[in-house]
Scaffold this active site. Structure first.
Site, mmCIF file in Angstrom:
data_model
loop_
_atom_site.group_PDB
_atom_site.id
_atom_site.type_symbol
_atom_site.label_atom_id
_atom_site.label_comp_id
_atom_site.label_asym_id
_atom_site.label_seq_id
_atom_site.Cartn_x
_atom_site.Cartn_y
_atom_site.Cartn_z
ATOM 1 N N ASP A 280 -23.586 -29.541 -31.129
ATOM 2 C CA ASP A 280 -23.596 -29.628 -32.748
ATOM 3 C C ASP A 280 -24.910 -29.385 -33.258
ATOM 4 O O ASP A 280 -25.897 -28.481 -33.308
ATOM 5 C CB ASP A 280 -22.586 -30.579 -32.788
ATOM 6 C CG ASP A 280 -21.279 -30.930 -33.618
ATOM 7 O OD1 ASP A 280 -22.047 -30.785 -34.763
ATOM 8 O OD2 ASP A 280 -20.423 -30.841 -33.246
ATOM 9 N N HIS B 90 -21.707 -33.652 -39.365
ATOM 10 C CA HIS B 90 -21.221 -33.373 -38.740
ATOM 11 C C HIS B 90 -21.387 -33.734 -36.966
ATOM 12 O O HIS B 90 -20.433 -34.337 -36.308
ATOM 13 C CB HIS B 90 -20.898 -31.515 -38.051
ATOM 14 C CG HIS B 90 -20.247 -30.930 -37.835
ATOM 15 N ND1 HIS B 90 -19.688 -30.951 -36.406
ATOM 16 C CD2 HIS B 90 -18.445 -30.690 -38.196
ATOM 17 C CE1 HIS B 90 -18.902 -30.592 -35.985
ATOM 18 N NE2 HIS B 90 -17.778 -30.501 -36.942
ATOM 19 N N SER C 55 -12.588 -30.140 -35.320
ATOM 20 C CA SER C 55 -13.669 -30.536 -34.649
ATOM 21 C C SER C 55 -13.327 -32.576 -34.669
ATOM 22 O O SER C 55 -14.535 -32.884 -33.659
ATOM 23 C CB SER C 55 -14.833 -30.684 -35.261
ATOM 24 O OG SER C 55 -15.944 -29.530 -36.025
#
Length: 821
Positions: A160, A238, A603
């Site tokens: 990620d 994120h 996600s």
């Protein structure tokens, strides 16, 4: 004029370099012949299913040999200076990433031993309360010793944007967290790579490894050192969000703008985290992603979480055989459970970006929690909206002057008279501070928001600088309703996304506002207050498949021809999920300075499944990845919290329609049921090879090139016979026999009754109709499907196996009947 040979050679040299210099370079992913380290037999034969010691001298020597062979291949076949090797892949795939020109890549394709060349397609992000919604505290957590033990001994890998090591969700407390257990150190061996904002002690026991991969990003773009940190640090947020959902610490207070929204916990709060940063604020490349996957396999992660990846199907190969999916196939062969985001291109069909049966593709839904903000008009009318903000001064009981931004525009301003200045509250210089100070200002969704150039962040900044009491952001009938997600506002504010509500506000405002003959306001008599918007309510119907969540059916190629695999596989919460964040928040300025964010996307759904997989793996350490996937799928539910069929959001805003397996896969994941499923459908690498070789109209040489294995050793009558907990037939002609095998993973013998809910246009007969099965016993099932009515779309049903010890196993049926007997 005569040219001698030396002059001619020199001329060719200059011509070549002019051509090479003029060609733009791309990143290419290359797979070559030869076994990678984890599957290399060496001099000592391995037993079936056994992998070599990854850290033995033999393995290290083989890895060194592979790297040297890659260098030799490039040096022997490409011109010096025409390429840069970015990575050697050597652990689960034998290959490399190279930065070169299309003409040089064309030369590589002809080289003996080169099997696959694929241009890098890039990688993108697939952008609390959910443990309670999934039934964890009183269910599987209790079975595993409570939150202090849930996930212990399991390492979850995250490819990620990195991680924020300073976040309390990833803090390590020896008094509450056990030391690194022997069953982690015996199979996992990571490293801590320091760098900007990531200290050497960033791997603290909760984070057990942190690496970064940037060669692809550095080749693809000019990275900005002020944002593209070459370290595992997460400047985006994120990666931290995803990791916290799966394995964040238990009971971390969620505080944003001084308000406590409750507590956040990961699905498996005692699982350990291994970080593989491969996405940067400026760019994400597939080369960095697959290099990270390759390293994660060597390190020894138990579960691999991919909330990132290519956002479109491959153009020139089968979806199952693109390089990203090949890496996931060999990760599964290495014994790792792979979970992947299904994508955010819904609600249209054929939009999933998770294709292969060896990776679990996760769709997204909402929970029953919602945040409702309120605008109270001076006549007592209350209009519900969205916005995570406190009330206007006086807790919403005091009323303030209501002003339409267009009416507060400076008359003699020199700025452009476009909607961004006159309606959308984007620029402070456009508004008269005398009029707007202390007022509640109405800003309108207009052209700037429609084309993406205007932001709510700018509205908030305008409100702060000009000292609005609050703002109301309303829908515009010219553009229709819009989607409003709850965002933390640092000033009182509310979004009104429905045009019908906006028209009520407009009508009240015009009735209360006095204008002269030229339309200029003489007196503002309208009044309003903004209510508290940060208190959650838990009355929503749930789950509902989110509009953005990508839909099936699965497809085999760029033309979206359907195939016999159910995608997505499963449904998990991915709408409005609180989790850890990085205060830098470089891609989302509105969240800058916050330690937590409320986000939506597949996600967010993906790490829910990763965390639950960790709990299942902890409880059943001998289970293979396919057994874990089967346990989740066969125990998932198709019904919402009220016992009604799960609904899905449609293309029209605020519309719902009955969902199908192409929306939710097997259904909403249930951690409590998945830990004790009764029966499982097991499949391994050999089965996936047989599946690939059974695909219609597929060249076996293409499969051999991608996987290194010939189809002569694999037999499956058709792809729908792959032993997975679903049956999908994309073209049922007259009749078909489908086989499945189940294994009893319970501790006692059990008798099962077999029932079928047939899809429309099809009869389904199952044999046997009942069976008794011993612990670890195997039972073969046969399904005979016959077309009774040809249809032009898929129809759906299910098989239900009901056990005498209360196990219920569900298998979704998705069939396109096209020709009758």
């Amino acid at each position: 004029m005569l040219v001698n040979s030396s002059q001619y050679t020199l001329l060719l040299f200059f011509v070549f370099h002019i051509v090479v210099a003029s060609e733009p370079r791309n990143i290419y992913l290359v797979i070559v012949e030869g076994q990678p380290v984890l599957f290399h037999q060496g001099s000592v034969p391995l037993k079936k299913g056994e992998n070599p010691d990854r850290y033995s001298e033999t393995s290290k020597a083989h890895a060194k040999h592979l790297v040297e062979s890659h260098d030799q291949l490039l040096q022997s076949n490409l011109e010096k200076g025409s390429y840069s090797k970015l990575y050697s892949f050597k652990h689960i795939v034998n290959g490399f990433a190279v930065h070169t020109t299309p003409s040089q890549a064309k030369r590589l394709r002809k080289v003996n031993g080169v099997k696959v060349i694929e241009k890098d397609r890039g990688a993108k992000l697939m952008t609390s309360y959910t443990p309670q919604f999934l039934g964890l505290p009183g269910g599987v957590w209790a079975q595993e010793g409570g939150d202090r033990n849930a996930g212990e001994g399991i390492v979850i890998g995250f490819v990620d944007t990195g991680i924020n090591p300073f976040h309390p969700s990833f803090a390590y407390d020896p008094t509450t967290n056990p030391s690194i257990s022997s069953n982690i150190s015996s199979h996992f061996n990571g490293a801590c790579e320091g760098g900007p904002y990531f200290p050497p002690n960033g791997c603290n026991g909760k984070i057990v490894s942190a690496r970064f991969f940037s060669a692809g990003a550095q080749a693809a773009a000019s990275l900005n050192a002020t944002i593209d940190f070459l370290s595992p640090f997460d400047a985006v947020g994120h990666g931290s969000h995803v990791a916290a959902i799966a394995a964040g610490n238990f009971g971390v207070p969620v505080v944003v703008n001084g308000f406590n929204y409750g507590q956040a916990s990961g699905m498996a709060p005692c699982a350990r985290i291994a970080v593989y940063k491969a996405i940067y604020p400026t760019v994400g490349t597939l080369a960095d992603v697959v290099a990270a996957i390759d390293q994660a396999m060597l390190d020894g992660v138990d579960i691999l979480t991919l909330s990132i990846g290519p956002d479109d199907p491959p153009e020139d190969t089968l979806t199952f055989l693109n390089v990203f999916d090949i890496f996931m196939l060999f990760a599964r062969k290495a014994g790792v459970f792979v979970v992947q985001a299904a994508g955010n291109h819904g609600p249209s069909p054929y939009t999933v970006i998770s294709y292969s049966p060896w990776a679990m593709g996760v769709a997204a839904c909402g929970t029953d929690r919602s945040y409702i903000s309120t605008l109270v008009l001076g006549n007592g009318q209350k209009i519900n909206g969205v916005g995570l903000s406190g009330p206007s001064f006086g807790d919403g009981s005091l009323q303030y002057k209501l002003v339409l931004a267009k009416d507060a525009v400076k008359v003699n301003g020199t700025f452009p008279k476009n909607p961004q200045y006159t309606e959308e509250c984007q620029y402070t210089e456009a508004l008269d501070p005398v009029v707007v100070q202390g007022s509640i200002v109405i800003c309108i969704f207009s052209a700037g928001f429609y084309n993406g150039t205007s932001t709510i962040t700018a509205v908030i900044e305008t409100a702060r600088i000009l000292r609005f009491t609050g703002f109301v952001f309303v829908a515009n009938p010219a553009y229709g309703d819009f989607i409003a997600e709850p965002i933390p506002f640092s000033v009182p504010g509310v979004m009104i996304p429905r045009t019908s509500d906006a028209q009520i506000i407009s009508k009240y405002y015009e009735q209360q506002t006095k204008r002269n003959k030229r339309g200029i306001v003489r007196r503002y008599s309208g009044r309003a207050a903004i209510g508290e918007g940060r208190m959650a309510s838990y009355n929503n119907r749930a789950p509902i498949v989110s509009r953005f969540s990508s839909r099936g059916p699965d497809f085999i190629d760029f033309n979206r021809n359907p195939t016999d695999v159910l995608k997505p596989d499963i449904l998990a919460p991915g709408h409005q999920v609180w989790a850890a964040w990085s205060p830098m928040s470089l891609l989302d300025p509105i969240l800058s300075g916050n330690n937590f964010a409320l986000l939506s996307g597949t996600s967010m759904a993906t790490p829910h499944v990763a965390g639950i997989a960790a709990l299942i793996k902890q409880y059943n350490p001998s289970w293979t990845p396919s057994m874990i996937a089967s346990a989740m799928s066969s125990t998932a539910t198709k019904y919402d919290k009220n016992g009604e069929p799960i609904m899905a959001e449609g293309s029209d805003l605020y519309s719902l329609y009955p969902s199908t397996p192409f929306d939710f896969g097997a259904g909403l994941v249930s951690a409590t049921r998945a830990i004790n499923p009764g029966l499982v459908f097991s499949s391994g690498y050999e089965d996936y090879m047989s599946f690939l070789c059974s695909l219609p109209n597929t060249d076996p040489s293409v499969i051999k090139a991608a996987t290194g294995e010939a189809c002569t050793t694999h037999s499956l009558t058709n792809p729908s016979n792959l032993n997975i907990p679903s049956v999908t037939i994309s073209s049922l002609v007259r009749s078909q026999l489908v086989r499945r095998t189940v294994m009893n993973v319970a501790s006692k013998p059990e008798t099962y009754l077999c029932a079928v809910v047939p899809p429309k246009g099809v009869t389904v007969n199952i044999n046997p109709t009942w069976f008794r099965i011993a612990p670890q016993g195997i039972q073969y099932l046969e399904l005979k499907l016959n077309v009774t009515q040809a249809l032009d779309e898929f129809s759906f049903g299910e098989i239900v196996l009901t056990g005498s010890l209360n196990h219920i196993v569900r298998v979704p049926l998705s069939v396109l009947p096209i020709l009758m007997s």
